[in-house]
Design a protein around this motif. Structure first.
Motif, short mmCIF file in Angstrom:
data_model
loop_
_atom_site.label_atom_id
_atom_site.label_comp_id
_atom_site.label_asym_id
_atom_site.label_seq_id
_atom_site.Cartn_x
_atom_site.Cartn_y
_atom_site.Cartn_z
N LYS A 170 42.76 25.80 36.98
CA LYS A 170 41.75 25.15 36.13
C LYS A 170 42.20 23.72 35.77
O LYS A 170 41.38 22.80 35.71
CB LYS A 170 41.47 26.00 34.89
CG LYS A 170 40.81 27.36 35.25
CD LYS A 170 39.98 27.96 34.15
CE LYS A 170 39.62 29.42 34.36
NZ LYS A 170 38.51 29.69 35.27
N SER B 11 37.71 33.62 30.74
CA SER B 11 37.64 34.81 29.88
C SER B 11 38.66 34.80 28.76
O SER B 11 38.46 35.43 27.72
CB SER B 11 37.91 36.07 30.70
OG SER B 11 36.94 36.25 31.67
N ASP C 276 32.04 26.61 46.69
CA ASP C 276 33.05 27.68 46.75
C ASP C 276 33.57 27.67 48.19
O ASP C 276 32.77 27.64 49.12
CB ASP C 276 32.40 29.04 46.41
CG ASP C 276 33.43 30.15 46.22
OD1 ASP C 276 34.31 30.29 47.10
OD2 ASP C 276 33.35 30.87 45.21
N GLU D 39 40.90 32.82 37.27
CA GLU D 39 41.42 32.75 35.89
C GLU D 39 42.91 32.43 35.95
O GLU D 39 43.77 33.30 35.85
CB GLU D 39 41.17 34.11 35.21
CG GLU D 39 41.59 34.20 33.75
CD GLU D 39 40.60 33.60 32.77
OE1 GLU D 39 39.59 33.02 33.19
OE2 GLU D 39 40.86 33.72 31.56
N THR E 14 31.62 36.74 41.20
CA THR E 14 30.77 37.59 40.36
C THR E 14 29.99 36.76 39.34
O THR E 14 28.76 36.90 39.21
CB THR E 14 31.66 38.61 39.62
OG1 THR E 14 32.50 39.24 40.58
CG2 THR E 14 30.83 39.64 38.88
N ILE E 15 30.68 35.88 38.63
CA ILE E 15 30.06 35.15 37.52
C ILE E 15 29.26 33.95 38.00
O ILE E 15 28.12 33.72 37.57
CB ILE E 15 31.16 34.72 36.51
CG1 ILE E 15 31.80 35.97 35.87
CG2 ILE E 15 30.60 33.79 35.43
CD1 ILE E 15 30.84 36.89 35.15
N1 LIG Z 1 34.12 39.07 36.04
C1 LIG Z 1 33.86 39.07 34.73
O1 LIG Z 1 33.49 40.08 34.12
C2 LIG Z 1 33.95 37.78 33.94
C3 LIG Z 1 33.22 37.66 32.75
C4 LIG Z 1 33.25 36.47 32.04
C5 LIG Z 1 34.02 35.40 32.50
N2 LIG Z 1 34.74 35.54 33.66
C6 LIG Z 1 35.52 34.37 34.10
O2 LIG Z 1 34.80 33.69 35.11
C7 LIG Z 1 35.71 33.11 36.04
C8 LIG Z 1 35.37 33.66 37.43
O3 LIG Z 1 35.55 35.07 37.42
P1 LIG Z 1 34.89 36.01 38.53
O4 LIG Z 1 34.99 37.40 38.03
O5 LIG Z 1 33.55 35.46 38.94
O6 LIG Z 1 35.95 35.80 39.73
P2 LIG Z 1 35.72 36.02 41.29
O7 LIG Z 1 37.06 36.28 41.87
O8 LIG Z 1 34.61 36.97 41.56
O9 LIG Z 1 35.23 34.56 41.76
C9 LIG Z 1 36.06 33.42 41.77
C10 LIG Z 1 35.54 32.51 42.87
O10 LIG Z 1 36.22 31.26 42.80
C11 LIG Z 1 36.30 30.79 44.13
N3 LIG Z 1 37.22 29.67 44.26
C12 LIG Z 1 38.55 29.69 44.53
N4 LIG Z 1 39.01 28.43 44.62
C13 LIG Z 1 37.95 27.59 44.46
C14 LIG Z 1 37.79 26.17 44.46
N5 LIG Z 1 38.80 25.35 44.67
N6 LIG Z 1 36.55 25.67 44.24
C15 LIG Z 1 35.50 26.48 44.00
N7 LIG Z 1 35.60 27.84 43.98
C16 LIG Z 1 36.81 28.37 44.21
C17 LIG Z 1 36.67 32.02 44.94
O11 LIG Z 1 36.40 31.85 46.33
C18 LIG Z 1 35.79 33.08 44.29
O12 LIG Z 1 34.55 33.24 44.96
C19 LIG Z 1 37.12 33.46 35.56
O13 LIG Z 1 37.64 32.42 34.78
C20 LIG Z 1 36.87 34.70 34.72
O14 LIG Z 1 37.84 34.89 33.72
C21 LIG Z 1 34.71 36.69 34.40
#
Ligand SMILES: NC(=O)c1ccc[n+]([C@@H]2O[C@H](COP(=O)([O-])OP(=O)(O)OC[C@H]3O[C@@H](n4cnc5c(N)ncnc54)[C@H](O)[C@@H]3O)[C@@H](O)[C@H]2O)c1
Length: 318
Positions: free
Chosen positions: A96, A118, A35, A91, A15-16
């Motif tokens: 990380k 987050s 990814d 997360e 998503t992000i």
């Molecule tokens: N969704 C939100 O509203 C939001 C808002 C702000 C911050 N965040 C933060 O952003 C980060 C991502 O959240 P999200 O909602 O996009 O999650 P998400 O689950 O949509 O995406 C995470 C992605 O990471 C990928 N991934 C897994 N292992 C990997 C690797 N080794 N190398 C590269 N990519 C890999 C997954 O395939 C997935 O596409 C988190 O830390 C979250 O806390 C999320």
């Protein structure tokens, strides 16, 4: 950053990460995305196609957007030659920790290493690293190509130079960075959001309102107000010409008496299931695509309406 167009690496394209990718590319940056998801090419193409008209409405040149985005086979390939890395993986502290160890090893030594985390502060996953000075949180709000705020949160060992570079970088892609000087779980934005969410869950659980009514209340009052003034300025004005002092002394005591009755909902598996069902009953009939399209359209309308009226001191705040 030495050139006007630094090379960006986006690690994690969920998503992000997809939203950051579109924003960075629309600002002219070459972007390398990594990814392991099998549908990466399709996900990136779809995200760029969806974001392009929204970015164009913000005055950005989206011609050649897709041409600036390259898919990398793995993390080392993505970060080789990067000036700035934005991490958006799961997360999870262990994830990380391992990923940032790779970034420190594989990215050029000048590259800024930013995490979208987050709630996890940088110090939670950089403890074992020698080179933690350039690692910090750049926490956006979803979706970062539309919502301007980025919380810039240095870890215990982040250098001042890295903080200044992060602020400069986020400004260069049209965001509004705010530096937060203490690491605290959830930072500021998510703590505020969760204080409200906790009470929202409590009110729904108590049967005061359903999820849709609660959302209607927020969208037509607090949400609208908060896109123009924050809680403190709102209260300062709510006190009339007597300002925050009058508000604190006049209405403050009855508000504070209510604090004891604010909810602490249980949220065990049963309660969580009940809440999920209530939200799905309210919104489940409409698709994710339809709901996000409507959200983004309304979000853009608010941004466009506010664009000419943003106070000077907010644009310059860091
Ligand atoms: N969704 C939100 O509203 C939001 C808002 C702000 C911050 N965040 C933060 O952003 C980060 C991502 O959240 P999200 O909602 O996009 O999650 P998400 O689950 O949509 O995406 C995470 C992605 O990471 C990928 N991934 C897994 N292992 C990997 C690797 N080794 N190398 C590269 N990519 C890999 C997954 O395939 C997935 O596409 C988190 O830390 C979250 O806390 C999320």
């Amino acid at each position: 950053m030495s050139t006007s167009h630094p090379v960006a690496a986006v690690i994690g394209a969920g998503t992000i990460g997809l939203s950051w990718t579109a924003l960075f590319a629309a600002h002219g940056l070459p972007v390398r995305v990594s990814d392991p998801r099998p549908d990466l090419a399709e996900a990136v193409a779809d995200a760029l196609a969806q974001a392009a008209p929204q970015l164009a409405r913000q005055g950005l040149d989206v011609h050649g957007l897709a041409g600036r985005v390259q898919l990398a086979g793995d993390v080392p390939e993505a970060v080789r030659g990067a000036d700035v890395v934005q991490e958006n993986g799961p997360e999870n502290t262990d994830f990380k920790r391992e990923l940032f160890a790779t970034l420190v090893r594989e990215a050029p030594s000048h590259a800024l290493l930013l995490s979208s985390s987050s709630a996890l502060p940088a110090s939670a996953f950089t403890d074992g690293l020698d080179d933690a000075g350039r690692i910090l949180i750049g926490h956006p709000f979803n979706p970062p190509h539309l919502v301007p705020l980025v919380e810039v949160v240095p870890g215990e060992r982040t250098s001042e130079d890295a903080v200044a570079r992060a602020v400069e970088f986020y400004r260069s892609v049209g965001r509004v960075p705010v530096v937060e000087r203490k690491e605290i779980p959830g930072f500021v934005g998510n703590r505020l959001q969760n204080a409200l969410s906790r009470e929202a869950i409590h009110l729904v659980e108590q049967g005061v309102v359903g999820p849709a009514e609660l959302d209607t209340i927020v969208v037509n009052s607090l949400g609208l107000r908060w896109s123009t003034v924050g809680p403190f300025l709102g209260a300062h004005l709510g006190g009339g010409p007597g300002g925050y002092r009058h508000m604190a002394e006049h209405i403050g005591p009855s508000m504070r008496r209510m604090w004891d009755s604010l909810g602490r909902p249980e949220q065990g598996p049963e309660e969580t299931e009940r809440l999920i069902t209530a939200v799905e009953d309210a919104y489940g009939a409409r698709s994710y695509g339809e709901l996000t399209e409507e959200r983004d359209r309304r979000q853009l309308a608010v941004l466009a309406a506010l664009a000419d009226t943003t106070p000077h001191h907010e644009e310059n705040r860091s």
